[in-house]
Motif scaffolding. Structure first.
Motif, PDB file in Angstrom:
ATOM      1  N   UNK A 286       0.806  -1.218   0.000  1.00 36.18           N
ATOM      2  CA  UNK A 286       0.000   0.000   0.000  1.00 36.18           C
ATOM      3  C   UNK A 286       0.844   1.276   0.000  1.00 36.18           C
ATOM      4  N   UNK A 287       2.020   1.231   0.592  1.00 33.49           N
ATOM      5  CA  UNK A 287       2.850   2.434   0.673  1.00 33.49           C
ATOM      6  C   UNK A 287       4.315   2.041   0.799  1.00 33.49           C
ATOM      7  N   UNK A 288       5.178   2.976   0.442  1.00 30.65           N
ATOM      8  CA  UNK A 288       6.618   2.798   0.613  1.00 30.65           C
ATOM      9  C   UNK A 288       7.164   4.026   1.321  1.00 30.65           C
ATOM     10  N   UNK A 289       7.933   3.809   2.384  1.00 30.08           N
ATOM     11  CA  UNK A 289       8.688   4.893   3.018  1.00 30.08           C
ATOM     12  C   UNK A 289      10.077   4.859   2.400  1.00 30.08           C
ATOM     13  N   UNK A 290      10.375   5.845   1.580  1.00 25.62           N
ATOM     14  CA  UNK A 290      11.634   5.869   0.842  1.00 25.62           C
ATOM     15  C   UNK A 290      12.785   6.337   1.725  1.00 25.62           C
ATOM     16  N   UNK A 291      13.989   5.914   1.334  1.00 24.46           N
ATOM     17  CA  UNK A 291      15.187   6.450   1.968  1.00 24.46           C
ATOM     18  C   UNK A 291      15.324   7.931   1.617  1.00 24.46           C
ATOM     19  N   UNK A 292      15.220   8.265   0.330  1.00 24.29           N
ATOM     20  CA  UNK A 292      15.144   9.637  -0.192  1.00 24.29           C
ATOM     21  C   UNK A 292      15.912  10.666   0.626  1.00 24.29           C
ATOM     22  N   UNK A 293      17.236  10.745   0.459  1.00 28.37           N
ATOM     23  CA  UNK A 293      18.041  11.640   1.295  1.00 28.37           C
ATOM     24  C   UNK A 293      17.940  13.113   0.942  1.00 28.37           C
ATOM     25  N   UNK A 294      17.268  13.433  -0.165  1.00 28.69           N
ATOM     26  CA  UNK A 294      17.179  14.834  -0.572  1.00 28.69           C
ATOM     27  C   UNK A 294      18.202  15.233  -1.608  1.00 28.69           C
ATOM     28  N   UNK A 295      18.975  14.265  -2.116  1.00 30.89           N
ATOM     29  CA  UNK A 295      19.916  14.549  -3.203  1.00 30.89           C
ATOM     30  C   UNK A 295      19.236  14.293  -4.542  1.00 30.89           C
ATOM     31  N   UNK A 342       1.527   4.808  10.305  1.00 30.80           N
ATOM     32  CA  UNK A 342       0.548   4.860   9.211  1.00 30.80           C
ATOM     33  C   UNK A 342      -0.344   3.625   9.229  1.00 30.80           C
ATOM     34  N   UNK A 343       0.230   2.464   9.548  1.00 22.46           N
ATOM     35  CA  UNK A 343      -0.576   1.250   9.670  1.00 22.46           C
ATOM     36  C   UNK A 343      -1.578   1.376  10.813  1.00 22.46           C
ATOM     37  N   UNK A 344      -1.101   1.876  11.949  1.00 20.93           N
ATOM     38  CA  UNK A 344      -1.975   1.993  13.124  1.00 20.93           C
ATOM     39  C   UNK A 344      -3.148   2.939  12.872  1.00 20.93           C
ATOM     40  N   UNK A 351       4.068  14.294   1.587  1.00 21.91           N
ATOM     41  CA  UNK A 351       5.161  15.266   1.580  1.00 21.91           C
ATOM     42  C   UNK A 351       4.582  16.549   0.986  1.00 21.91           C
ATOM     43  N   UNK A 352       4.649  17.680   1.694  1.00 21.98           N
ATOM     44  CA  UNK A 352       3.845  18.854   1.318  1.00 21.98           C
ATOM     45  C   UNK A 352       4.220  19.529   0.004  1.00 21.98           C
ATOM     46  N   UNK A 353       5.435  19.318  -0.501  1.00 20.17           N
ATOM     47  CA  UNK A 353       5.852  20.033  -1.705  1.00 20.17           C
ATOM     48  C   UNK A 353       5.800  19.159  -2.953  1.00 20.17           C
ATOM     49  N   UNK A 354       5.134  18.017  -2.866  1.00 19.62           N
ATOM     50  CA  UNK A 354       4.880  17.191  -4.049  1.00 19.62           C
ATOM     51  C   UNK A 354       3.367  16.953  -4.128  1.00 19.62           C
ATOM     52  N   UNK A 355       2.837  16.535  -5.276  1.00 18.39           N
ATOM     53  CA  UNK A 355       1.393  16.348  -5.402  1.00 18.39           C
ATOM     54  C   UNK A 355       0.821  15.414  -4.331  1.00 18.39           C
ATOM     55  N   UNK A 356      -0.345  15.771  -3.820  1.00 16.13           N
ATOM     56  CA  UNK A 356      -0.993  15.002  -2.755  1.00 16.13           C
ATOM     57  C   UNK A 356      -1.402  13.627  -3.270  1.00 16.13           C
ATOM     58  N   UNK A 357      -1.159  12.616  -2.446  1.00 16.29           N
ATOM     59  CA  UNK A 357      -1.581  11.246  -2.739  1.00 16.29           C
ATOM     60  C   UNK A 357      -2.621  10.836  -1.688  1.00 16.29           C
ATOM     61  N   UNK A 358      -3.690  10.195  -2.113  1.00 17.39           N
ATOM     62  CA  UNK A 358      -4.752   9.799  -1.189  1.00 17.39           C
ATOM     63  C   UNK A 358      -4.778   8.283  -1.037  1.00 17.39           C
ATOM     64  N   UNK A 359      -4.895   7.826   0.232  1.00 12.70           N
ATOM     65  CA  UNK A 359      -5.062   6.384   0.419  1.00 12.70           C
ATOM     66  C   UNK A 359      -6.550   6.052   0.281  1.00 12.70           C
ATOM     67  N   UNK A 360      -6.880   5.386  -0.837  1.00 14.53           N
ATOM     68  CA  UNK A 360      -8.271   5.057  -1.144  1.00 14.53           C
ATOM     69  C   UNK A 360      -8.671   3.691  -0.606  1.00 14.53           C
ATOM     70  N   UNK A 361      -7.732   3.006   0.008  1.00 18.23           N
ATOM     71  CA  UNK A 361      -8.022   1.729   0.643  1.00 18.23           C
ATOM     72  C   UNK A 361      -7.248   1.653   1.947  1.00 18.23           C
ATOM     73  N   UNK A 362      -7.577   0.687   2.768  1.00 13.23           N
ATOM     74  CA  UNK A 362      -6.913   0.539   4.048  1.00 13.23           C
ATOM     75  C   UNK A 362      -5.425   0.248   3.859  1.00 13.23           C
ATOM     76  N   UNK A 363      -4.605   0.881   4.681  1.00 14.41           N
ATOM     77  CA  UNK A 363      -3.164   0.636   4.628  1.00 14.41           C
ATOM     78  C   UNK A 363      -2.861  -0.588   5.477  1.00 14.41           C
ATOM     79  N   UNK A 364      -2.447  -1.679   4.823  1.00 17.76           N
ATOM     80  CA  UNK A 364      -2.192  -2.936   5.517  1.00 17.76           C
ATOM     81  C   UNK A 364      -0.738  -3.381   5.457  1.00 17.76           C
TER      82      UNK A 364
END
Length: 384
Positions: A286-295, A342-344, A351-364
């Motif tokens: 349902x989701x990925x928490x990226x490493x995404x260091x900002x480079x 997020x699961x709980x 992330x506020x400076x990129x397009x909004x993403x909506x969870x349309x189903x339960x995050x499992x």
């Protein structure tokens, strides 16, 4: 995985706070904890602990003479670990393993002792033991009076998730029933900041969001360092008090072109994600928490790796480094904490400076990534 592993507690000590309600509240707003700070005679961005948490660290340091010569990285980990075992219902003196690592270890103490050595040719009696990387896990093991193994390591920025992998391996081998794992880092020091600036990856522009982690359209590098620790309690089997379950683990290392390189499509992350996902259908991630260091290259290569696996049907994508900065060895466990929250709450953190993403189903199910210097990657799949 063939043998289930439960996460029965997680605790953090970071710019976001040190209790789940505060951390979640801070995730729910769009504020960044990055600020312009003094480092010696220069200014640079950093994400420090709040004044309240710094007072807790100082109170711990003052509570006994044995803590006086310890680096902040050890004290952060002590505070996070005490809180974690309390949440899990473990007792001081129980038989559990400890694996707490750090990318840099005692950076502030090392700089302090080395500066004194250059001036005088002499150094403090405690210089060697207090700057040893294994200092973190050994102090936690002593503080919690565990009779199990204690292990420290550095696998750069993926250190905390490597600690989790190691804990899982010990549990699945039958050599332990419980393990506390994590990472700690106190890198807001002049020399550490200077090293990142020398690599030309550090943020320099004053803005509402100095670190543009996961902004794939940025033209300059925007990495910022933060400090903190995070630890998680792991137990073999599916426990009733679990806050989440480890459903898959993955790891990989890719061939380097130079010491800090990563391929354009992050081959190491592709392999680690595929291993962690295993036989799980991609549409169940349902989701990925990226490493995404900002480079520029780091963020884009991880995104390309995700696209290589998921195609155009991408899960929800997020990161926390625009808020907390990059906490080096602790970052993977802070990302895991975000995934578990997020699961709980069944709520996705945008992330506020990129397009909004909506969870349309339960995050499992949420996938968590970490990658570090040396081309090493770890991915962990967690679920409810």
């Amino acid at each position: 995985m063939s043998i289930s592993v439960s996460i029965t507690a997680i605790s953090s000590f970071s710019p976001l706070g040190n209790n789940p309600d505060t951390v979640w509240e801070n995730y729910r707003n769009n504020a960044s904890f990055i600020q312009l700070m003094h480092f010696g005679v220069k200014k640079a961005f950093g994400a420090p602990l709040s004044n309240l948490l710094q007072q807790e660290v100082q109170a711990l340091r003052n509570s006994a003479s044995k803590y006086q010569n310890l680096d902040n990285s050890v004290l952060y980990a002590l505070l996070a670990s005490r809180a974690a075992i309390k949440k899990a219902g473990w007792k001081t003196g129980d038989n559990f393993g400890v694996n707490i690592g750090s990318s840099r270890g005692a950076t502030a103490l090392f700089e302090q002792y080395h500066e004194a050595f250059l001036k005088t040719g002499l150094t403090h009696t405690q210089a060697s033991p207090s700057t040893t990387l294994g200092n973190i896990a050994s102090w936690i093991a002593q503080d919690l009076k565990t009779t199990g193994p204690d292990i420290s390591h550095s696998i750069t920025c993926s250190t905390a998730l490597h600690a989790l992998l190691n804990g899982v391996a010990w549990l699945q081998s039958g050599m332990a029933d419980k393990f506390i794992v994590g990472g700690s880092e106190a890198p807001l020091t002049p020399f550490t900041i200077a090293q990142m600036q020398a690599m030309k990856i550090y943020a320099s522009k004053e803005a509402e969001y100095p670190c543009l982690a996961l902004d794939l359209n940025k033209k300059t590098n925007t990495m910022v360092l933060g400090e903190g620790a995070a630890t998680a309690c792991l137990e073999i089997g599916r426990k009733e008090n679990a806050i989440g379950y480890i459903e898959g683990i993955g790891y990989a290392t890719e061939e380097l072109k130079h010491s800090v390189s990563i391929s354009a499509n992050a081959d190491c992350l592709q392999k680690s994600m595929q291993m962690a996902i295993g036989n799980t259908p991609l549409n169940e991630i349902d989701a990925i928490v990226l490493h995404a260091p900002g480079t520029v290259k780091g963020d884009l290569s991880e995104y390309n790796a995700i696209k290589s696996i998921f195609g155009n049907n991408l899960p929800l994508l997020t990161t926390n480094k625009w808020k907390t900065g990059h906490t080096f060895g602790a970052s993977g466990l802070l990302s895991l904490e975000l995934a578990l929250l997020m699961l709980e709450h069944n709520t996705f953190i945008n992330v506020p400076f990129i397009p909004v993403q909506e969870n349309k189903k339960e995050i499992k199910k949420v996938l968590v990534n970490a990658v570090g210097f040396g081309g090493n990657a770890v991915s962990v799949l967690v679920g409810k």
